[in-house]
Design a protein around this motif. Sequence first.
Motif, PDB file in Angstrom:
ATOM      1  N   PHE A  81       0.824  -1.207   0.000  1.00 28.79           N
ATOM      2  CA  PHE A  81       0.000   0.000   0.000  1.00 28.79           C
ATOM      3  C   PHE A  81       0.863   1.264   0.000  1.00 28.79           C
ATOM      4  O   PHE A  81       2.079   1.194   0.127  1.00 28.79           O
ATOM      5  N   THR A  82       0.211   2.410  -0.140  1.00 33.01           N
ATOM      6  CA  THR A  82       0.929   3.680  -0.175  1.00 33.01           C
ATOM      7  C   THR A  82       0.363   4.592   0.899  1.00 33.01           C
ATOM      8  O   THR A  82      -0.812   4.969   0.844  1.00 33.01           O
ATOM      9  N   LEU A  83       1.201   4.903   1.862  1.00 36.27           N
ATOM     10  CA  LEU A  83       0.748   5.774   2.947  1.00 36.27           C
ATOM     11  C   LEU A  83       0.332   7.129   2.397  1.00 36.27           C
ATOM     12  O   LEU A  83       0.949   7.668   1.476  1.00 36.27           O
ATOM     13  N   ASP A  84      -0.689   7.679   2.973  1.00 31.81           N
ATOM     14  CA  ASP A  84      -1.246   8.986   2.614  1.00 31.81           C
ATOM     15  C   ASP A  84      -1.950   8.984   1.260  1.00 31.81           C
ATOM     16  O   ASP A  84      -2.443  10.019   0.828  1.00 31.81           O
ATOM     17  N   GLU A  85      -1.960   7.834   0.573  1.00 36.64           N
ATOM     18  CA  GLU A  85      -2.617   7.801  -0.747  1.00 36.64           C
ATOM     19  C   GLU A  85      -3.683   6.705  -0.833  1.00 36.64           C
ATOM     20  O   GLU A  85      -4.769   6.937  -1.341  1.00 36.64           O
ATOM     21  N   THR A  86      -3.327   5.510  -0.379  1.00 33.67           N
ATOM     22  CA  THR A  86      -4.301   4.413  -0.428  1.00 33.67           C
ATOM     23  C   THR A  86      -5.541   4.787   0.379  1.00 33.67           C
ATOM     24  O   THR A  86      -5.433   5.308   1.495  1.00 33.67           O
ATOM     25  N   ARG A  87      -6.688   4.528  -0.189  1.00 34.26           N
ATOM     26  CA  ARG A  87      -7.934   4.896   0.479  1.00 34.26           C
ATOM     27  C   ARG A  87      -8.730   3.631   0.844  1.00 34.26           C
ATOM     28  O   ARG A  87      -8.411   2.525   0.387  1.00 34.26           O
ATOM     29  N   VAL A  88      -9.736   3.834   1.652  1.00 32.50           N
ATOM     30  CA  VAL A  88     -10.548   2.711   2.121  1.00 32.50           C
ATOM     31  C   VAL A  88     -11.072   1.897   0.932  1.00 32.50           C
ATOM     32  O   VAL A  88     -11.003   0.662   0.931  1.00 32.50           O
ATOM     33  N   ALA A  89     -11.551   2.608  -0.075  1.00 25.74           N
ATOM     34  CA  ALA A  89     -12.109   1.912  -1.243  1.00 25.74           C
ATOM     35  C   ALA A  89     -11.045   1.082  -1.943  1.00 25.74           C
ATOM     36  O   ALA A  89     -11.342  -0.006  -2.475  1.00 25.74           O
ATOM     37  N   ASP A  90      -9.821   1.570  -1.955  1.00 22.40           N
ATOM     38  CA  ASP A  90      -8.727   0.810  -2.580  1.00 22.40           C
ATOM     39  C   ASP A  90      -8.497  -0.503  -1.830  1.00 22.40           C
ATOM     40  O   ASP A  90      -8.262  -1.552  -2.443  1.00 22.40           O
ATOM     41  N   VAL A  91      -8.522  -0.430  -0.517  1.00 25.69           N
ATOM     42  CA  VAL A  91      -8.291  -1.634   0.292  1.00 25.69           C
ATOM     43  C   VAL A  91      -9.448  -2.613   0.111  1.00 25.69           C
ATOM     44  O   VAL A  91      -9.243  -3.823   0.012  1.00 25.69           O
ATOM     45  N   ARG A  92     -10.640  -2.082   0.048  1.00 29.76           N
ATOM     46  CA  ARG A  92     -11.795  -2.971  -0.161  1.00 29.76           C
ATOM     47  C   ARG A  92     -11.678  -3.668  -1.524  1.00 29.76           C
ATOM     48  O   ARG A  92     -11.967  -4.865  -1.644  1.00 29.76           O
ATOM     49  N   ALA A  93     -11.250  -2.929  -2.511  1.00 31.16           N
ATOM     50  CA  ALA A  93     -11.089  -3.527  -3.837  1.00 31.16           C
ATOM     51  C   ALA A  93      -9.986  -4.593  -3.807  1.00 31.16           C
ATOM     52  O   ALA A  93     -10.143  -5.682  -4.391  1.00 31.16           O
ATOM     53  N   TRP A  94      -8.902  -4.284  -3.122  1.00 36.42           N
ATOM     54  CA  TRP A  94      -7.807  -5.271  -2.988  1.00 36.42           C
ATOM     55  C   TRP A  94      -8.296  -6.521  -2.260  1.00 36.42           C
ATOM     56  O   TRP A  94      -7.995  -7.646  -2.669  1.00 36.42           O
ATOM     57  N   ALA A  95      -9.068  -6.315  -1.197  1.00 35.33           N
ATOM     58  CA  ALA A  95      -9.573  -7.450  -0.425  1.00 35.33           C
ATOM     59  C   ALA A  95     -10.491  -8.322  -1.283  1.00 35.33           C
ATOM     60  O   ALA A  95     -10.410  -9.557  -1.251  1.00 35.33           O
ATOM     61  N   ALA A  96     -11.346  -7.674  -2.057  1.00 36.91           N
ATOM     62  CA  ALA A  96     -12.261  -8.427  -2.910  1.00 36.91           C
ATOM     63  C   ALA A  96     -11.494  -9.202  -3.971  1.00 36.91           C
ATOM     64  O   ALA A  96     -11.812 -10.356  -4.274  1.00 36.91           O
ATOM     65  N   GLN A  97     -10.487  -8.555  -4.502  1.00 35.46           N
ATOM     66  CA  GLN A  97      -9.707  -9.171  -5.577  1.00 35.46           C
ATOM     67  C   GLN A  97      -8.884 -10.357  -5.075  1.00 35.46           C
ATOM     68  O   GLN A  97      -8.718 -11.356  -5.772  1.00 35.46           O
ATOM     69  N   THR A  98      -8.390 -10.251  -3.852  1.00 34.62           N
ATOM     70  CA  THR A  98      -7.501 -11.298  -3.324  1.00 34.62           C
ATOM     71  C   THR A  98      -8.225 -12.290  -2.414  1.00 34.62           C
ATOM     72  O   THR A  98      -7.624 -13.253  -1.951  1.00 34.62           O
ATOM     73  N   GLY A  99      -9.485 -12.036  -2.154  1.00 39.61           N
ATOM     74  CA  GLY A  99     -10.256 -12.933  -1.293  1.00 39.61           C
ATOM     75  C   GLY A  99      -9.921 -12.808   0.179  1.00 39.61           C
ATOM     76  O   GLY A  99     -10.163 -13.732   0.963  1.00 39.61           O
ATOM     77  N   VAL A 100      -9.387 -11.688   0.559  1.00 49.56           N
ATOM     78  CA  VAL A 100      -9.044 -11.453   1.964  1.00 49.56           C
ATOM     79  C   VAL A 100     -10.258 -10.878   2.681  1.00 49.56           C
ATOM     80  O   VAL A 100     -10.932  -9.974   2.163  1.00 49.56           O
ATOM     81  N   GLU A 101     -10.500 -11.402   3.878  1.00 48.72           N
ATOM     82  CA  GLU A 101     -11.649 -10.910   4.647  1.00 48.72           C
ATOM     83  C   GLU A 101     -11.221  -9.750   5.544  1.00 48.72           C
ATOM     84  O   GLU A 101     -10.268  -9.867   6.322  1.00 48.72           O
ATOM     85  N   CYS A 102     -11.922  -8.650   5.430  1.00 42.86           N
ATOM     86  CA  CYS A 102     -11.606  -7.465   6.243  1.00 42.86           C
ATOM     87  C   CYS A 102     -12.847  -7.015   7.001  1.00 42.86           C
ATOM     88  O   CYS A 102     -13.961  -7.104   6.497  1.00 42.86           O
ATOM     89  N   LYS A 103     -12.619  -6.540   8.217  1.00 42.34           N
ATOM     90  CA  LYS A 103     -13.713  -6.014   9.040  1.00 42.34           C
ATOM     91  C   LYS A 103     -13.380  -4.595   9.467  1.00 42.34           C
ATOM     92  O   LYS A 103     -12.223  -4.171   9.432  1.00 42.34           O
ATOM     93  N   ASP A 104     -14.426  -3.896   9.895  1.00 45.30           N
ATOM     94  CA  ASP A 104     -14.251  -2.505  10.333  1.00 45.30           C
ATOM     95  C   ASP A 104     -14.654  -2.387  11.798  1.00 45.30           C
ATOM     96  O   ASP A 104     -15.800  -2.057  12.093  1.00 45.30           O
ATOM     97  N   PRO A 105     -13.763  -2.665  12.724  1.00 45.79           N
ATOM     98  CA  PRO A 105     -14.126  -2.599  14.141  1.00 45.79           C
ATOM     99  C   PRO A 105     -14.598  -1.217  14.560  1.00 45.79           C
ATOM    100  O   PRO A 105     -15.421  -1.083  15.445  1.00 45.79           O
TER     101      PRO A 105
END
Lengths: 230, 254
Positions: A81-105
Motif C-alpha cells: 500500500f501507499t501511505l497517505d494515498e491508499t484509500r478505504v475503497a482501494d483496500v476494499r477492492a484489494w480485499a475483494a480481488q484477493t479474497g481477503v476478509e476485512c472487518k471494520d471494528p
Amino acid sequence: MRAGSRARRVGASAAAIGLGSALAVVALLHAPFARRLLARAGGCPIAGMTLSPEQADAARRAASAGERGRLRAPARPALRFTLDETRVADVRAWAAQTGVECKDPRKGLMICAPVPAAALGSSDPQAAVDELALEFDAQGRLVNETAWRSHLGAEAGASFARRLASSLEAVLGPPQTRAGDFDAARFARPGAPSVSTLSYRYSDYFADVTAMNLPFSGTLLREHYMAAAD
Amino acid sequence: MIYKALFLGAGLAVATALAGCSSDDNSSPPKPDAGGDATTDAAADATADSAVDAAADGPGLDAGDAADVAADGADAGLTDGGDAGDATTEAGDAGDGAATTLYERLGGHAGIRTAINAIVTAELNEPDIRTYFAPQLMTPVPAGHPNADQLEECFTDFISSQAGGTEVYPTTVTDDAGAWTCRNIVTTHADLYISGGTFDRFVTIAAGVLSAPPFTISASDLTTLADVLNGTKTQIVAPSLADAGELPFDAGGQ
C-alpha cells in the motif's frame, strides 16, 4: 367515544410495549455477555467512548510528534500500500480481488485476517500475515499499518525477519534504533532475551520491526509503518 | 401491567446502562501525556468522580511531551541517549551491582515514569491498541476515567511497587486536574475483554521499547520487568479469551 378511548388505550399500550422492549434490549446489550456486541454496534452512546477518526488522528500526531526525525524518508515502504494515498475503497477492492476478509471494528480502522503472502505481492510463504491492521485518517487516507505474524518457528521466523530488515535497509539505510539481530538462537529463548527490534524515524515516516518469543503467541513479529508527515 | 413492565424495563435499562457504561468507565488502560505532573498522594481522599469532574484540560498529548520525557530520562538515569547502534539488552549487565535494587537501576520513580511514557507512546502508535485509550484521548476526559497523566502515574506506581520502590499500589495520584484513585489490576481491565493475543502484542511493543536506545536496561532487569507484566496476564486477560488471538476492541473504554 368508547371506540376512540379504546383506540387511545391500544395505542398507548403498543407504545409502552415498544418502548419497554427497546429499553430491555438496551439493558441486555449492557450485560457482560453482550458487551462486545454493544461495542460492535458503535459503543454505548451514553459513555460515548467510540474513538473517532479525528481523535485517532490527534493521538497519532501527538504520539509521533516527539519521535519524528529531521530528514524526509528516501522511500516509504508499507507492504503493498501507499501511505497517505491508499484509500478505504482501494483496500476494499484489494480485499475483494484477493479474497481477503476485512472487518471494520470502528470507523477508520480496518482489520484484515488472515492475509496470504500472495495478497501482499510476495512469493515468500513466511510473508503471510495473521492480521493486518489498517488505519485511515479523517480524510480516509491510509496513515497507519501493522502486520502481525505469530507462531513463527525460530529458524523460519529469524530468516524472514532478517529478510524483512534487509529489504528495509536496502531502501532506507541503517535503522536509527536497533537492538538484537533477529537470529534464531535469540528467538529460541523465551521472554525478554528473545527481543529484537529496529526502528526508523523520519520526518514523514515511521517504520518498526519487533520480534519476541512469548509462551502463548510463539515468536511474534510486528511490522509497522506509519505516516508522520502531519 | 404494561406500565409496570415499562417501568421495570426502564429501570433495568438505566441501572444496567449506568452500571455498564460507568463501571466500564473504571476500566481504562494507560496512555501518555508525559507531562509527568501527576504525583502520588496517598493522603488524598478525593473520589474518582470528583477527580474526573475536576479534569478540564484533557489528556494533554502535547507535541512537546516526548521531548520533555527524553530530557527527563536523561536526568533519571534510565536512558543514555547514546549511540543508536548496539545498545542491546545486555548493555547494562555489568552495572547490576548487588547493592542496588531494580527500582534504583531503573532510575527511581522518574526513570520508571519516563519508560512508561515511552511505552504508552509506542502503544498509541498501534492502531488497535490505541482504541483502548479512547477515554484518555477525549477532551474532556469522560467522567469516571483518569486522564492520561493520572493513568501513567498509576502505572508508574504499580511498576515501582514491584521493583522495590516505596510506592504502594493501588494508591491515589494527583495532578493539576485533581485526584484519581488507581484501581486494582483486575478492576481496571475487567470489562475490556482483552484476549491473550492482544496482551502478547502489548508486551511485545513494550519490550521492544525497553530493549532499544535510549533505554539501557539490562537483560536480567528486562526479564524481571517482563515477568512482572506477564504476571498480570491472568488478571488482565478475560478468562474466556485467554486462548484467543488478538481481538480488536472497537469501543475503547466500553
